[in-house]
Design an enzyme around this catalytic site. Structure first.
Site, short mmCIF file in Angstrom:
data_model
loop_
_atom_site.label_atom_id
_atom_site.label_comp_id
_atom_site.label_asym_id
_atom_site.label_seq_id
_atom_site.Cartn_x
_atom_site.Cartn_y
_atom_site.Cartn_z
N LYS A 176 0.52 4.71 6.70
CA LYS A 176 0.05 5.49 5.55
C LYS A 176 0.71 6.87 5.61
CE LYS A 176 -2.98 2.23 4.57
NZ LYS A 176 -2.79 1.30 3.43
N SER A 193 0.80 -1.22 0.00
CA SER A 193 0.00 0.00 0.00
C SER A 193 0.84 1.28 0.00
CB SER A 193 -0.94 0.01 1.20
OG SER A 193 -0.22 0.12 2.41
#
Length: 292
Positions: A112, A57
């Site tokens: 993230k 990701s």
């Protein structure tokens, strides 16, 4: 009978140990081990912690198999003024890579990038991110995230082809109240329906509520982030990665997802696998780098 000079000399050289010095090697080693464990637990709880990247990701900013050391007190809320002066604490900023507890399952840790703060307006328009009306892009933003060759780095101005955007059925603009309702964890099924219709590529504009941030993965086409599960509460933040202390390719290619150990057997299996392939799968060029 008088004492011989030899015996007197031996008495003078006799060393009297202080109280507690004769406690024995076992007790001495146990004390050292306990002290070391206390230091390790203190370091892990308040200073830094090791994390491993299991998915793509954040690729290529962070690769599958990157082992990170995260600074855990940088985003802490100081209670006294002297804490802020003594320790390098600060508020999270746009662009920070953050480690946090996954809001839907707080036993999981996610990594993230913080792209928007409380009060910011967020919009996804044809796969491009806009914050407060301005596009946010750069080398960190990657598209074509599921291609065998790996994702392609940005920047991605509107005139550059970034793949076909998924468009939801009907109008894709939603009010803040509608998005907040969709991000309610009790309405995950409704969210999934919208996601399948292209929620990740077309969103908003929406406003980040107080006490929250908006987090996204750099690998935009292959990231489960705030576009899916909603705004991230500030109290879920755990820290900021500051070094990749080891990068290890866990499969034959960089596209192979990592293995998350779930018990002692898995930990032992990972250790054996790392020992067998240490020299052939270690990414020496990434080991010791600072993620940005």
């Amino acid at each position: 009978m008088t004492e011989s000079p030899k015996n007197a000399s031996q008495e003078e050289l006799e060393i009297v140990l202080p109280p507690g010095a004769e406690k024995g090697a076992v007790r001495d080693n146990l004390e050292v081990i306990c002290f070391a464990m206390v230091l390790i637990l203190f370091f892990k709880a308040f200073v830094g912690q090791q994390f491993k990247i299991p998915s793509a990701s954040m690729r290529n900013t962070l690769m599958i198999g990157d082992h990170l050391l995260a600074n855990k007190f940088i985003f802490a809320q100081p209670q006294w003024a002297w804490e802020e002066k003594l320790f390098p604490m600060r508020a999270v900023k746009r662009g920070d890579i953050i480690v946090f507890r996954y809001p839907i399952d707080r036993d999981q840790d996610y990594v993230k990038r913080c792209v928007a703060l409380a009060g910011d307006t967020v919009e996804m328009r044809n796969k491009r991110l806009y914050v407060n009306g301005k596009q946010v892009t750069g080398p960190f933003e990657h598209q074509f995230g599921q291609s065998p060759e790996g994702p392609t780095p940005g920047p991605w101005p509107p005139q550059r082809y970034a793949g076909e955007a998924e468009h939801p059925l009907g109008l894709w603009r939603h009010t803040d109240a509608e998005v907040l309702a969709l991000h309610d964890h009790n309405q995950i099924q409704g969210m999934n329906s919208l996601i399948q219709n292209g929620f990740k590529d077309q969103l908003g504009p929406i406003t980040v509520p107080p006490g929250h941030v908006f987090a996204m993965g750099d690998n935009r086409d292959n990231s489960m982030d705030s576009r899916y599960w909603g705004f991230l509460p500030m109290d879920h933040l755990r820290g900021r990665p500051f070094i990749v202390w080891w990068s290890f390719r866990e499969g034959d290619t960089d596209n192979d997802n990592g293995h998350v150990p779930e018990g002692p057997v898995d930990v032992a299996s990972d250790f054996i696998d790392a020992a067998r392939h240490f020299f052939t799968r270690t990414r020496w060029d990434r080991t010791g780098t600072i993620p940005e």
